[in-house]
Design a protein around this motif. Structure first.
Motif, PDB file in Angstrom:
ATOM      1  N   ASP A 267       0.702  -1.451  -0.006  1.00 39.67           N
ATOM      2  CA  ASP A 267      -0.095  -0.243   0.101  1.00 39.67           C
ATOM      3  C   ASP A 267       0.682   1.458   0.049  1.00 39.67           C
ATOM      4  O   ASP A 267       0.335   2.231  -0.346  1.00 39.67           O
ATOM      5  CB  ASP A 267      -0.873   0.047   1.149  1.00 39.67           C
ATOM      6  CG  ASP A 267      -1.864   1.340   1.449  1.00 39.67           C
ATOM      7  OD1 ASP A 267      -2.881   1.475   0.180  1.00 39.67           O
ATOM      8  OD2 ASP A 267      -1.919   2.144   2.218  1.00 39.67           O
ATOM      9  N   ARG A 268       2.121   1.027   0.582  1.00 40.72           N
ATOM     10  CA  ARG A 268       2.854   2.198   0.499  1.00 40.72           C
ATOM     11  C   ARG A 268       3.268   2.900  -0.791  1.00 40.72           C
ATOM     12  O   ARG A 268       3.585   4.087  -0.981  1.00 40.72           O
ATOM     13  CB  ARG A 268       4.332   2.073   1.370  1.00 40.72           C
ATOM     14  CG  ARG A 268       3.889   1.905   2.937  1.00 40.72           C
ATOM     15  CD  ARG A 268       5.474   1.158   3.497  1.00 40.72           C
ATOM     16  NE  ARG A 268       6.067   0.217   2.983  1.00 40.72           N
ATOM     17  CZ  ARG A 268       6.951  -0.273   3.234  1.00 40.72           C
ATOM     18  NH1 ARG A 268       8.124   0.403   3.796  1.00 40.72           N
ATOM     19  NH2 ARG A 268       7.686  -1.454   2.403  1.00 40.72           N
ATOM     20  N   SER A 270       1.291   2.081  -3.846  1.00 42.41           N
ATOM     21  CA  SER A 270       0.250   1.799  -4.463  1.00 42.41           C
ATOM     22  C   SER A 270      -0.162   2.717  -5.608  1.00 42.41           C
ATOM     23  O   SER A 270      -0.799   2.680  -6.657  1.00 42.41           O
ATOM     24  CB  SER A 270      -1.318   1.441  -4.075  1.00 42.41           C
ATOM     25  OG  SER A 270      -1.490   2.358  -2.936  1.00 42.41           O
ATOM     26  N   GLN A 271       0.314   4.229  -5.131  1.00 45.43           N
ATOM     27  CA  GLN A 271       0.122   5.402  -6.004  1.00 45.43           C
ATOM     28  C   GLN A 271       1.231   6.233  -6.118  1.00 45.43           C
ATOM     29  O   GLN A 271       2.236   6.168  -5.385  1.00 45.43           O
ATOM     30  CB  GLN A 271      -1.081   6.129  -5.259  1.00 45.43           C
ATOM     31  CG  GLN A 271      -2.332   5.489  -5.240  1.00 45.43           C
ATOM     32  CD  GLN A 271      -3.544   6.409  -4.642  1.00 45.43           C
ATOM     33  OE1 GLN A 271      -3.241   7.361  -4.444  1.00 45.43           O
ATOM     34  NE2 GLN A 271      -4.658   5.624  -4.352  1.00 45.43           N
ATOM     35  N   LYS A 274       1.963   8.392  -2.994  1.00 47.03           N
ATOM     36  CA  LYS A 274       2.432   7.471  -2.043  1.00 47.03           C
ATOM     37  C   LYS A 274       3.746   7.139  -2.119  1.00 47.03           C
ATOM     38  O   LYS A 274       4.661   7.033  -1.143  1.00 47.03           O
ATOM     39  CB  LYS A 274       1.583   6.109  -1.830  1.00 47.03           C
ATOM     40  CG  LYS A 274       0.172   6.600  -1.195  1.00 47.03           C
ATOM     41  CD  LYS A 274      -0.601   5.123  -1.115  1.00 47.03           C
ATOM     42  CE  LYS A 274      -2.043   5.497  -0.546  1.00 47.03           C
ATOM     43  NZ  LYS A 274      -2.760   4.315  -0.059  1.00 47.03           N
ATOM     44  N   ARG A 275       4.171   6.696  -3.506  1.00 46.53           N
ATOM     45  CA  ARG A 275       5.458   6.612  -3.710  1.00 46.53           C
ATOM     46  C   ARG A 275       6.718   7.808  -3.420  1.00 46.53           C
ATOM     47  O   ARG A 275       7.498   7.414  -2.909  1.00 46.53           O
ATOM     48  CB  ARG A 275       5.874   6.032  -5.101  1.00 46.53           C
ATOM     49  CG  ARG A 275       5.076   4.467  -5.642  1.00 46.53           C
ATOM     50  CD  ARG A 275       5.517   3.882  -6.789  1.00 46.53           C
ATOM     51  NE  ARG A 275       5.048   4.746  -7.799  1.00 46.53           N
ATOM     52  CZ  ARG A 275       3.936   4.339  -8.566  1.00 46.53           C
ATOM     53  NH1 ARG A 275       2.952   3.590  -7.989  1.00 46.53           N
ATOM     54  NH2 ARG A 275       3.386   5.274  -9.411  1.00 46.53           N
ATOM     55  N   ASP A 277       5.971  10.080  -1.061  1.00 52.05           N
ATOM     56  CA  ASP A 277       5.939  10.331   0.416  1.00 52.05           C
ATOM     57  C   ASP A 277       6.818   9.068   0.917  1.00 52.05           C
ATOM     58  O   ASP A 277       7.475   9.479   2.020  1.00 52.05           O
ATOM     59  CB  ASP A 277       4.548  10.116   0.866  1.00 52.05           C
ATOM     60  CG  ASP A 277       3.815  11.405   0.625  1.00 52.05           C
ATOM     61  OD1 ASP A 277       4.266  12.362   0.258  1.00 52.05           O
ATOM     62  OD2 ASP A 277       2.540  11.204   0.538  1.00 52.05           O
ATOM     63  N   ASN A 278       6.880   7.892   0.449  1.00 51.97           N
ATOM     64  CA  ASN A 278       7.480   6.964   0.835  1.00 51.97           C
ATOM     65  C   ASN A 278       9.002   6.761   0.120  1.00 51.97           C
ATOM     66  O   ASN A 278       9.251   5.451  -0.085  1.00 51.97           O
ATOM     67  CB  ASN A 278       6.766   5.673   0.997  1.00 51.97           C
ATOM     68  CG  ASN A 278       5.702   5.949   1.904  1.00 51.97           C
ATOM     69  OD1 ASN A 278       5.934   5.707   3.218  1.00 51.97           O
ATOM     70  ND2 ASN A 278       4.609   5.910   1.276  1.00 51.97           N
TER      71      ASN A 278
END
Length: 392
Positions: A267-268, A270-271, A274-275, A277-278
């Motif tokens: 999930d970290r 998945s978008q 998000k990629r 942010d992580n």
């Protein structure tokens, strides 16, 4: 050589990189660049490493002719003024005020040649609170803000070539080219001032716009995080780079290329947002994956997928790179007395033709007698003294 500027004559009185780089950029395009140096050891960059013909000097002084002149000597100063009278451009990169002390200031040279394009390159500009400070490449990178967005803040250190020096020289060549075009309309010369701080601030325009538009303080890790650019280490310790940008198709292709279904299910990641942010967590996961194969295996594998990728080549690997070889990027150095036998050609092609050779950087005063004897001749005959190599 290329011949786009073979009707242009330039007198360059530059040292180290900024002025010589500007002259080289124009010489690479066919301009007749006459480099003026002090008699004896000449440009200090000649002895940057060993001897008086360092590789560093060779890099920025090819395709030029050289004459040794002491402008404190009246006879040599007369030769200098004769050269200026027959020139299109004069380039210097002295500290502000220095040129005036030996009669090479703009006002003096403009009286001799009203059509002259006079380019003065400095560290901080012609005036202001920093104008008289000494400055080199690393200082300009730092004060301009460029360094803050080019380094890892957790491991700050200078790396790479002299970017501020070379970039300033390229900006100077661009300004000179524009002034020559304008002079073709107005018939008038002008003074160009460009400093290293101005060039590097303009070069870093994107992070400045991020600051003004978003109110955010950019850092050296912002660009790779937002662009989703990664450097990973392979099993054989060699480095591999890829750039996913904002298109999901590149992420999807990467997942397929590395058999990374577990990444896609996380999930970290998945978008895209998000990629971003992580980013650090994703970077760690990717490094673990790439550590399972040698780089050659990854290169072969990625060739089958639509991902922007490349090995991080060292210089010797680039020399043997198939695309660099196909483009004919390495050409012979013609007329060399010492130094390298080949170099990187100018980047341009005109009508499908690029330079097939460059002329060697001159030794001290190599063309002094030739230039002095030509001063009494028809200026239009001067280009015949330095014929261009054929392009292909």
């Amino acid at each position: 050589m290329l011949t786009a500027l073979n009707h242009i004559r330039i007198v360059e009185q530059g040292t180290f990189i900024t002025g010589p780089c500007a002259g080289m950029m124009l010489a690479d395009l066919g301009a007749d660049v006459i480099k003026i140096e002090s008699p004896g050891n000449g440009d200090p960059y000649r002895s940057f490493k060993t001897g008086f013909y360092s590789a560093h000097f060779q890099a920025y002084n090819r395709n030029k002719r050289a004459i040794g002149l002491d402008l404190k000597n009246e006879q040599d100063r007369d030769v200098f003024y004769q050269l200026v009278a027959q020139a299109d451009v004069y380039i210097q990169n002295f500290r502000p005020g220095a040129a005036g002390r030996f009669g090479a200031d703009y006002e003096t040279l403009a009286r001799i040649n009203p059509k002259l394009i006079y380019c003065s390159i400095s560290g901080f500009g012609p005036d202001g609170p920093y104008a008289q400070r000494p400055v080199y490449d690393s200082v300009a990178q730092a004060v301009s803000g460029f360094l803050s967005v080019a380094i890892d803040p957790q491991q700050p250190r200078f790396i790479g070539p002299a970017l501020a020096d070379a970039i300033t020289g390229i900006y100077a060549a661009l300004g000179i080219s524009a002034a020559l075009v304008e002079r073709g309309v107005t018939g008038k010369g002008k003074r160009i001032d460009i400093s290293m701080i101005e060039a590097m601030m303009h070069f870093a325009v994107e992070p400045f716009m991020g600051y003004f538009a978003l109110g955010e303080e950019p850092s050296g890790v912002d660009r790779p995080r937002l662009a989703q650019a990664f450097i990973v280490r392979c099993k054989d310790e060699k480095l591999f780079a890829f750039h996913l940008s904002s298109l999901d198709k590149f992420w999807d292709a990467l997942v397929e290329a590395v058999d990374g279904q577990a990444l896609a299910a996380d999930d970290r990641f998945s978008q895209r947002l998000k990629r971003i942010d992580n980013y650090e967590a994703l970077n760690a996961e990717l490094n673990a994956i790439f550590a399972t194969r040698n780089r050659s295996e990854w290169l072969e594998r990625f060739d089958r997928f639509d991902v922007p990728f490349a090995p991080i080549n060292n210089i010797s690997e680039v020399v043997n790179d198939p695309q660099a070889q196909h483009l004919g990027m390495f050409v012979p150095v013609a007329g060399r007395i010492e130094g390298a036998e080949q170099t990187v050609r100018p980047a341009y092609s005109f009508d499908g033709k690029h330079a097939s050779a460059v002329r060697a950087a001159p030794v001290v005063n190599q063309h002094g007698d030739q230039i002095r004897s030509a001063l009494g001749s028809d200026p239009q005959k001067w280009p015949e003294m330095q014929p261009a190599a054929p392009a292909h």
